[in-house]
Design a protein around this motif. Structure first.
Motif, PDB file in Angstrom:
ATOM      1  N   PHE A  50      17.319  33.381  -8.388  1.00  0.00           N
ATOM      2  CA  PHE A  50      16.288  33.288  -7.353  1.00  0.00           C
ATOM      3  C   PHE A  50      16.940  32.791  -6.068  1.00  0.00           C
ATOM      4  N   SER A  51      16.762  33.509  -4.972  1.00  0.00           N
ATOM      5  CA  SER A  51      17.371  33.116  -3.704  1.00  0.00           C
ATOM      6  C   SER A  51      16.423  32.202  -2.938  1.00  0.00           C
ATOM      7  N   LEU A  52      16.744  30.919  -2.928  1.00  0.00           N
ATOM      8  CA  LEU A  52      15.905  29.958  -2.209  1.00  0.00           C
ATOM      9  C   LEU A  52      15.886  30.249  -0.711  1.00  0.00           C
ATOM     10  N   GLY A  53      17.031  30.652  -0.162  1.00  0.00           N
ATOM     11  CA  GLY A  53      17.104  30.939   1.265  1.00  0.00           C
ATOM     12  C   GLY A  53      16.241  32.119   1.656  1.00  0.00           C
ATOM     13  N   MET A  54      16.283  33.177   0.863  1.00  0.00           N
ATOM     14  CA  MET A  54      15.469  34.353   1.163  1.00  0.00           C
ATOM     15  C   MET A  54      13.981  34.016   1.045  1.00  0.00           C
ATOM     16  N   TYR A  55      13.633  33.207   0.060  1.00  0.00           N
ATOM     17  CA  TYR A  55      12.249  32.760  -0.101  1.00  0.00           C
ATOM     18  C   TYR A  55      11.798  31.959   1.125  1.00  0.00           C
ATOM     19  N   GLY A  56      12.640  31.022   1.578  1.00  0.00           N
ATOM     20  CA  GLY A  56      12.293  30.193   2.726  1.00  0.00           C
ATOM     21  C   GLY A  56      12.111  30.995   3.992  1.00  0.00           C
ATOM     22  N   VAL A  57      13.011  31.952   4.244  1.00  0.00           N
ATOM     23  CA  VAL A  57      12.900  32.793   5.437  1.00  0.00           C
ATOM     24  C   VAL A  57      11.656  33.671   5.349  1.00  0.00           C
ATOM     25  N   LEU A  58      11.370  34.212   4.178  1.00  0.00           N
ATOM     26  CA  LEU A  58      10.174  35.040   4.000  1.00  0.00           C
ATOM     27  C   LEU A  58       8.914  34.230   4.264  1.00  0.00           C
ATOM     28  N   VAL A  59       8.846  33.020   3.742  1.00  0.00           N
ATOM     29  CA  VAL A  59       7.684  32.156   3.990  1.00  0.00           C
ATOM     30  C   VAL A  59       7.555  31.864   5.474  1.00  0.00           C
ATOM     31  N   PHE A  60       8.685  31.575   6.151  1.00  0.00           N
ATOM     32  CA  PHE A  60       8.648  31.298   7.590  1.00  0.00           C
ATOM     33  C   PHE A  60       8.073  32.490   8.354  1.00  0.00           C
ATOM     34  N   PHE A  61       8.543  33.697   8.062  1.00  0.00           N
ATOM     35  CA  PHE A  61       8.055  34.865   8.791  1.00  0.00           C
ATOM     36  C   PHE A  61       6.601  35.179   8.464  1.00  0.00           C
ATOM     37  N   LEU A  62       6.186  34.959   7.234  1.00  0.00           N
ATOM     38  CA  LEU A  62       4.780  35.177   6.896  1.00  0.00           C
ATOM     39  C   LEU A  62       3.869  34.203   7.630  1.00  0.00           C
ATOM     40  N   VAL A  63       4.256  32.933   7.666  1.00  0.00           N
ATOM     41  CA  VAL A  63       3.457  31.926   8.370  1.00  0.00           C
ATOM     42  C   VAL A  63       3.456  32.226   9.866  1.00  0.00           C
ATOM     43  N   SER A  64       4.617  32.602  10.425  1.00  0.00           N
ATOM     44  CA  SER A  64       4.682  32.933  11.847  1.00  0.00           C
ATOM     45  C   SER A  64       3.812  34.143  12.164  1.00  0.00           C
ATOM     46  N   GLY A  65       3.799  35.107  11.281  1.00  0.00           N
ATOM     47  CA  GLY A  65       2.967  36.292  11.486  1.00  0.00           C
ATOM     48  C   GLY A  65       1.485  35.969  11.493  1.00  0.00           C
ATOM     49  N   TYR A  66       1.113  34.863  10.888  1.00  0.00           N
ATOM     50  CA  TYR A  66      -0.283  34.423  10.913  1.00  0.00           C
ATOM     51  C   TYR A  66      -0.558  33.533  12.121  1.00  0.00           C
ATOM     52  N   ILE A  67       0.382  32.650  12.434  1.00  0.00           N
ATOM     53  CA  ILE A  67       0.149  31.649  13.480  1.00  0.00           C
ATOM     54  C   ILE A  67       0.245  32.240  14.882  1.00  0.00           C
ATOM     55  N   ILE A  68       1.196  33.119  15.145  1.00  0.00           N
ATOM     56  CA  ILE A  68       1.374  33.637  16.506  1.00  0.00           C
ATOM     57  C   ILE A  68       0.132  34.383  16.995  1.00  0.00           C
ATOM     58  N   PRO A  69      -0.449  35.311  16.233  1.00  0.00           N
ATOM     59  CA  PRO A  69      -1.688  35.934  16.730  1.00  0.00           C
ATOM     60  C   PRO A  69      -2.834  34.932  16.879  1.00  0.00           C
TER      61      PRO A  69
END
Length: 108
Positions: A50-69
């Motif tokens: 399990f790639s912790l780094g890939m998980y963290g970046v994915l979570v960051f982009f998902l949250v950003s995709g919700y917060i920016i709009p």
């Protein structure tokens, strides 16, 4: 009960922050920190399946995709939104660049 920090929108009314998004961002950030730190600190604890780094970046982009709009909707002005982002992000960015240049300065 834990009080959630309040933010203000453009009309000056208080808007509750979504604490679960802050918690999710924190989990993502800690996953990226663990991905970078575990190989040096405790290599036997690093999950190779399990790639912790890939998980963290994915979570960051998902949250950003919700917060920016949502931020754009609350602010109502795209130009003011981007100006506030620049003044929020670039001072630290420039400070880090300066620190790296100072550390990389050749010592003779």
């Amino acid at each position: 009960m834990i009080a959630t920090p309040q933010a203000t929108d453009r009309s000056g009314t208080k808007v509750a922050r979504l604490a679960w998004l802050d918690a999710l961002r924190g989990i993502g950030a800690m996953a990226v920190v663990a991905e970078h730190a575990l190989p040096w600190l405790m290599p036997s604890l690093r999950p190779y399946w399990f790639s912790l780094g890939m998980y963290g970046v994915l979570v960051f982009f998902l949250v950003s995709g919700y917060i920016i709009p949502a931020s754009l909707e609350n602010r109502g002005d795209v130009g003011a939104f981007w100006i506030s982002r620049v003044f929020r992000l670039y001072p630290l960015y420039l400070l880090v660049i300066a620190a790296v240049l100072v550390m990389a300065w050749p010592r003779t």
